[in-house]
Design a protein around this motif. Structure first.
Motif, mmCIF file in Angstrom:
data_model
loop_
_atom_site.group_PDB
_atom_site.id
_atom_site.type_symbol
_atom_site.label_atom_id
_atom_site.label_comp_id
_atom_site.label_asym_id
_atom_site.label_seq_id
_atom_site.Cartn_x
_atom_site.Cartn_y
_atom_site.Cartn_z
ATOM 1 N N PRO A 1 -7.695 12.774 -31.281
ATOM 2 C CA PRO A 1 -8.878 13.103 -30.474
ATOM 3 C C PRO A 1 -9.389 11.905 -29.673
ATOM 4 O O PRO A 1 -9.886 12.070 -28.563
ATOM 5 N N GLU A 2 -9.220 10.697 -30.232
ATOM 6 C CA GLU A 2 -9.688 9.492 -29.537
ATOM 7 C C GLU A 2 -8.951 9.250 -28.219
ATOM 8 O O GLU A 2 -9.442 8.547 -27.347
ATOM 9 N N ALA A 3 -7.761 9.807 -28.078
ATOM 10 C CA ALA A 3 -6.990 9.620 -26.846
ATOM 11 C C ALA A 3 -7.632 10.358 -25.675
ATOM 12 O O ALA A 3 -7.439 9.979 -24.522
ATOM 13 N N GLU B 1 -6.896 12.932 -24.172
ATOM 14 C CA GLU B 1 -5.885 13.395 -23.209
ATOM 15 C C GLU B 1 -5.731 12.438 -22.024
ATOM 16 O O GLU B 1 -5.435 12.835 -20.902
ATOM 17 N N LYS B 2 -5.952 11.133 -22.296
ATOM 18 C CA LYS B 2 -5.764 10.079 -21.295
ATOM 19 C C LYS B 2 -4.625 9.183 -21.757
ATOM 20 O O LYS B 2 -4.408 8.994 -22.953
ATOM 21 N N PHE B 3 -3.906 8.621 -20.783
ATOM 22 C CA PHE B 3 -2.696 7.852 -21.063
ATOM 23 C C PHE B 3 -2.586 6.637 -20.148
ATOM 24 O O PHE B 3 -3.219 6.581 -19.108
ATOM 25 N N THR B 4 -1.710 5.724 -20.569
ATOM 26 C CA THR B 4 -1.248 4.658 -19.686
ATOM 27 C C THR B 4 0.261 4.821 -19.593
ATOM 28 O O THR B 4 0.953 4.969 -20.599
ATOM 29 N N LEU B 5 0.752 4.817 -18.357
ATOM 30 C CA LEU B 5 2.167 4.989 -18.056
ATOM 31 C C LEU B 5 2.671 3.709 -17.420
ATOM 32 O O LEU B 5 2.005 3.154 -16.545
ATOM 33 N N LEU B 6 3.839 3.239 -17.859
ATOM 34 C CA LEU B 6 4.397 2.031 -17.270
ATOM 35 C C LEU B 6 5.907 2.008 -17.439
ATOM 36 O O LEU B 6 6.471 2.837 -18.152
ATOM 37 N N CYS C 1 13.482 3.788 -18.287
ATOM 38 C CA CYS C 1 12.645 4.941 -18.600
ATOM 39 C C CYS C 1 11.192 4.515 -18.447
ATOM 40 O O CYS C 1 10.904 3.347 -18.165
ATOM 41 N N LEU C 2 10.296 5.463 -18.634
ATOM 42 C CA LEU C 2 8.869 5.171 -18.582
ATOM 43 C C LEU C 2 8.298 5.264 -19.984
ATOM 44 O O LEU C 2 8.741 6.082 -20.787
ATOM 45 N N TYR C 3 7.311 4.423 -20.271
ATOM 46 C CA TYR C 3 6.589 4.488 -21.533
ATOM 47 C C TYR C 3 5.245 5.148 -21.258
ATOM 48 O O TYR C 3 4.526 4.751 -20.330
ATOM 49 N N LEU C 4 4.901 6.126 -22.068
ATOM 50 C CA LEU C 4 3.624 6.818 -21.959
ATOM 51 C C LEU C 4 2.876 6.598 -23.270
ATOM 52 O O LEU C 4 3.312 7.055 -24.325
ATOM 53 N N TYR C 5 1.768 5.873 -23.178
ATOM 54 C CA TYR C 5 0.934 5.598 -24.344
ATOM 55 C C TYR C 5 -0.350 6.398 -24.262
ATOM 56 O O TYR C 5 -1.055 6.324 -23.240
ATOM 57 N N PRO C 6 -0.708 7.136 -25.316
ATOM 58 C CA PRO C 6 -2.040 7.742 -25.353
ATOM 59 C C PRO C 6 -3.087 6.613 -25.342
ATOM 60 O O PRO C 6 -2.809 5.494 -25.789
ATOM 61 N N GLN C 7 -4.256 6.920 -24.842
ATOM 62 C CA GLN C 7 -5.288 5.895 -24.674
ATOM 63 C C GLN C 7 -5.557 5.103 -25.950
ATOM 64 O O GLN C 7 -5.682 3.877 -25.913
ATOM 65 N N ASP D 1 -3.055 4.350 -15.174
ATOM 66 C CA ASP D 1 -3.835 5.209 -16.068
ATOM 67 C C ASP D 1 -3.761 6.643 -15.562
ATOM 68 O O ASP D 1 -3.891 6.890 -14.364
ATOM 69 N N LEU D 2 -3.528 7.579 -16.490
ATOM 70 C CA LEU D 2 -3.366 8.995 -16.149
ATOM 71 C C LEU D 2 -4.192 9.853 -17.102
ATOM 72 O O LEU D 2 -4.563 9.411 -18.182
ATOM 73 N N ALA D 3 -4.400 11.093 -16.709
ATOM 74 C CA ALA D 3 -5.020 12.080 -17.597
ATOM 75 C C ALA D 3 -4.333 13.416 -17.358
ATOM 76 O O ALA D 3 -3.801 13.675 -16.266
ATOM 77 N N LEU D 4 -4.331 14.260 -18.383
ATOM 78 C CA LEU D 4 -3.798 15.602 -18.207
ATOM 79 C C LEU D 4 -4.692 16.380 -17.263
ATOM 80 O O LEU D 4 -5.922 16.258 -17.317
#
Length: 155
Positions: free
Chosen positions: A30-32, A34-39, A45-51, A84-87
């Protein structure tokens, strides 16, 4: 702490949007929010980390000595392509074109749960990497990495 696992392939639309796999979404803390950091990943490949996990990565990065050339180089090259991304309302993420180009992602993307993060691959790049790894060399690598850990039992 989330533990992402599994492999999921989804199509990418002409605006770079791709559905975020429902099974991975269920593992978001829940703390994420639905936001992420993509790099860029350390492979093609790309790494997608939840916030929430990204905050742990940033804590580790803050401990790197920025006065050393190696420290500056690692921080610069790891963070320079971070986004930084969000769903969105349809549970999609938008992949920036420069990251799609770098990773070779075009019409489809493969999401691979990798513990605390998610890797996003182009099917072609993943096939290339997979073809370079025989089962025997994977066994040897697994034993080397996991063999020294004592967890009281076999995996």
């Amino acid at each position: 702490m989330p533990s992402f696992k599994g492999e999921y392939e989804h199509s990418v639309d002409n605006k770079g949007r791709v559905a975020f796999p429902a099974k991975l979404r269920k593992n978001l803390a829940p703390e994420a929010q639905e936001k992420f950091t993509l790099l860029r990943g350390l492979e093609p490949c790309l790494y997608l980390y939840p916030q929430d996990e990204w905050e742990r990565v940033e804590d580790k990065l803050s401990q790197i000595n920025s006065f050393s050339r190696q420290g500056r180089t690692v921080k610069r090259n790891f963070l320079r392509f971070a986004e930084d991304l969000a769903l969105d309302k349809q549970n999609r993420i938008s992949l920036p074109s420069h990251l799609m180009d770098w990773s070779g992602i075009q019409e489809s993307a493969i999401f691979i749960g990798s513990g605390e993060r998610i890797e996003i691959w182009s099917p072609e790049k993943l096939d290339e990497v997979d073809s370079e790894l025989s089962f025997e060399s994977y066994q040897e690598l697994f034993e080397k990495v996991m063999g020294g850990q004592h967890n009281g039992g076999e995996l």
